[in-house]
Design an enzyme around this catalytic site. Structure first.
Site, PDB file in Angstrom:
ATOM      1  N   SER A 127      67.730  13.047  33.765  1.00  0.00           N
ATOM      2  CA  SER A 127      69.201  12.520  33.652  1.00  0.00           C
ATOM      3  C   SER A 127      70.077  12.831  34.747  1.00  0.00           C
ATOM      4  O   SER A 127      71.207  12.422  34.777  1.00  0.00           O
ATOM      5  CB  SER A 127      69.716  13.236  32.269  1.00  0.00           C
ATOM      6  N   HIS A 148      66.060   6.068  32.131  1.00  0.00           N
ATOM      7  CA  HIS A 148      66.643   6.971  31.259  1.00  0.00           C
ATOM      8  C   HIS A 148      67.060   6.827  29.983  1.00  0.00           C
ATOM      9  O   HIS A 148      67.987   5.770  29.805  1.00  0.00           O
ATOM     10  CB  HIS A 148      67.940   7.650  32.207  1.00  0.00           C
ATOM     11  N   GLU A 160      68.816   3.635  31.197  1.00  0.00           N
ATOM     12  CA  GLU A 160      69.277   3.022  32.333  1.00  0.00           C
ATOM     13  C   GLU A 160      67.842   2.792  33.021  1.00  0.00           C
ATOM     14  O   GLU A 160      67.043   3.747  33.109  1.00  0.00           O
ATOM     15  CB  GLU A 160      70.174   4.281  32.877  1.00  0.00           C
ATOM     16  N   ASN A 198      76.066   9.770  32.869  1.00  0.00           N
ATOM     17  CA  ASN A 198      76.299  11.064  33.296  1.00  0.00           C
ATOM     18  C   ASN A 198      77.363  11.163  34.396  1.00  0.00           C
ATOM     19  O   ASN A 198      77.958  12.163  34.466  1.00  0.00           O
ATOM     20  CB  ASN A 198      75.022  11.683  33.630  1.00  0.00           C
TER      21      ASN A 198
END
Length: 297
Positions: A127, A148, A160, A198
């Site tokens: 991540s 991800h 992702e 993130n």
């Protein structure tokens, strides 16, 4: 290239979900763990989840009991477990979902680079770590991507798909197609810190904690403002508890170390203090809030 067999390294929280959705999508799956107890626990989670999803499909009228059982059994039958990384040698795609430790991941990919067939695509579910660092360690950066997924993998629709400057176009396209086949919405991203989600989410959580630290507002009011003012399902401080204070701190420490001049990356002292006290959020029963399982008390 056509992906038919998928390897998953790690059968924990994320790995078991990745293995499950791949099997449900029709791929043959080999999941590898380091110990039999870890493998048994992960496979048990998959078996339980498949049964629950079959039951739900029947209740919602999406499948007859016979079809639901047939689909469950078919997905379960496509999954094999192993304690030997050599079992991954003939996989078309291998996804790593182990501990968030860059050195451990680099060591694994160095091994996989020597084990897997020449055209295997290697992917990390990290991540926060740079994909390029792991790609170089594998010895085959042109066949490396980030994939991800989000927790819980069985329910969250996003993946992702991250490429480096050295990722081949056909490899990236194949990885994206795998995400779509697994029932996810793939978003493409360059190898930037935190990728898309993130990179936006963690600084948002950080700003909320810094507001709390300054005494600008209470944690309850900060959370209520974002929940009811922006329509978010939960506020940023509740979310930090949910993600894990130690996990959030680890991400921020890595970013601050690698990008010391990036103003969006900072570490709130209130976060460090609670982690030192062992208050890690939902997982430990207390973070910024107190928890009873998945519910705040």
């Amino acid at each position: 290239m056509k992906i038919e067999k998928v390897g998953v390294v790690g059968c924990g929280l994320m790995g078991h979900g990745i293995a499950q959705v791949a099997a449900q999508a029709g791929f043959e799956v080999c999941v590898v763990e380091t110990e039999q107890s870890f493998l048994d626990k992960g496979l048990g989670r998959i078996e339980k989840s498949l049964a629950k999803m079959a039951e739900k499909a029947v209740k919602k009228g999406k499948a007859t009991p016979e079809d639901a059982e047939k689909n469950r059994a078919a997905a379960w039958g496509r999954i094999e477990g192993s304690l030997d990384k050599q079992s991954l040698a003939d996989c078309d795609l291998v996804v790593e979902a182990i501990v968030e430790d860059l050195d451990v991941k680099k060591t694994l990919f160095n091994e996989l680079g020597g084990i897997c067939k020449a055209d295997t695509i290697l992917a990390s579910n990290t991540s926060s770590f740079p994909i390029a660092r792991m790609a170089e360690a594998s010895g085959r950066p042109e066949r490396f991507v980030g994939l991800h997924f989000f927790n819980p993998v069985q329910l969250m629709r996003l993946v992702e798909v991250v490429r480096t400057d050295k990722t081949d176009e056909d490899v990236f396209a194949a990885a994206r197609s795998f995400g779509e086949a697994a029932g996810k919405v793939p978003v493409a991203c360059k190898d930037t810190p935190g990728f898309v989600v993130n990179r936006l989410l963690v600084p948002y959580m950080t700003q909320a904690l810094e507001m709390l630290e300054r005494g600008d507002a209470t944690k309850e009011d900060i959370d209520a403002a974002m929940q009811f003012g922006c329509g978010y399902p939960m506020g940023p401080i509740t979310l930090t508890d949910y993600v894990g204070l130690d996990t959030t701190l680890s991400i921020l420490e890595g970013w601050c170390e690698r990008f010391p001049n990036e103003p969006a990356f900072s570490i709130p002292e209130v976060l460090c203090t609670r982690v030192k006290q062992g208050k890690l959020g939902r997982k430990s029963g207390e973070g910024f809030y107190k928890w009873d399982g998945d519910k705040k008390t």
